[in-house]
Write an enzyme that holds these catalytic residues in place. Sequence first.
Site, mmCIF file in Angstrom:
data_model
loop_
_atom_site.group_PDB
_atom_site.id
_atom_site.type_symbol
_atom_site.label_atom_id
_atom_site.label_comp_id
_atom_site.label_asym_id
_atom_site.label_seq_id
_atom_site.Cartn_x
_atom_site.Cartn_y
_atom_site.Cartn_z
ATOM 1 N N TYR A 1 0.873 -1.178 0.000
ATOM 2 C CA TYR A 1 0.000 0.000 0.000
ATOM 3 C C TYR A 1 0.905 1.222 0.000
ATOM 4 C CZ TYR A 1 -3.894 2.988 1.681
ATOM 5 O OH TYR A 1 -4.861 3.963 1.838
ATOM 6 N N LYS B 1 -0.735 -1.171 -4.433
ATOM 7 C CA LYS B 1 -1.820 -0.191 -4.487
ATOM 8 C C LYS B 1 -1.152 1.177 -4.546
ATOM 9 C CE LYS B 1 -5.456 1.880 -1.617
ATOM 10 N NZ LYS B 1 -6.124 1.862 -0.292
#
Length: 302
Positions: free
Chosen positions: A142, A170
């Site tokens: 992330y 991400k």
Amino acid sequence: MTSFRGLLAYLVTPLTPDDVPHLDALGHLVHDAVHEGVDGLVVLASSGAGVTFDAAERGAVVHAAVTAAAATTGAAARRVPVHVAVGGTSTREVVARARAARDGGADGLVLAPFSYLPLVEDEVVAIFDAVADAVDLPVCYYNRSVQTSYDVTPTTLAHLARTTTVTAVKDPASLPSRPGGRVAALRSAVDGLGVSVGLSGDPSLVTDAEAADAWHTGLAGLVPREYVALRRARVDGDVPDPDTAAWLRDLTGVLAGLRPVSGFHALANLLGTPTAPPRGPSLPVDDDGRRRLAEVVARRPA
């Protein structure tokens, strides 16, 4: 093993008036998202305010989400994976959360490396090494570059894909200082490694984001019907329904002017999911913000 591909809904963690996780409300969010056809769920990430809950509360949230997902058959008539965000301020905390998520039935982990002070590359890599040594679950990196002051490079992502359990990233769909072609650069670096390159950031996703293997979005956890339709149209090369696309643009426009988690909690209430405001230091949405959200919700396409 989960691939972190398609539309991944990052769920809020509803709270009761007593400031504890509202597990029944969370179960309804899971049911609705799976029923509408999302490809994966994520709990306890930034939209789920995961860092505000203790170990017992986190365990209850994971159990509730995994149980609800297993009990719901979605549009694809398959089990939808549940991923758990495990970020923490120390490697010890991250590893403990990763192990707890595994033991709770998680299909994968989402990890944003951060600390009290900005991390350097060797420290970031060491966190993912430690998780890989402790837990055999796929991990989505992330990349919260604005918040953490560390922006993963394509080279580092490729290194993590080769040496750890990282199988996805991400990445922000849009940053003022970043040139275009980011998705292509990441894909080129991890070519042949099976890494899913995904994007986050609702304003860009509902308008002009680059094509990507996955969309990671908190808003999809609250309005999954509209987000699934938009994602499918984009993937198929079709023109999205204009009313749905316009409504999502209006909704993201209002949310962009509100505090992120607070805005999602206020929207959840307006859409029929009971929740108290998020825990402090987040403050509730004020009356004007709630009014603007309500105006958009009232125009939700049938």
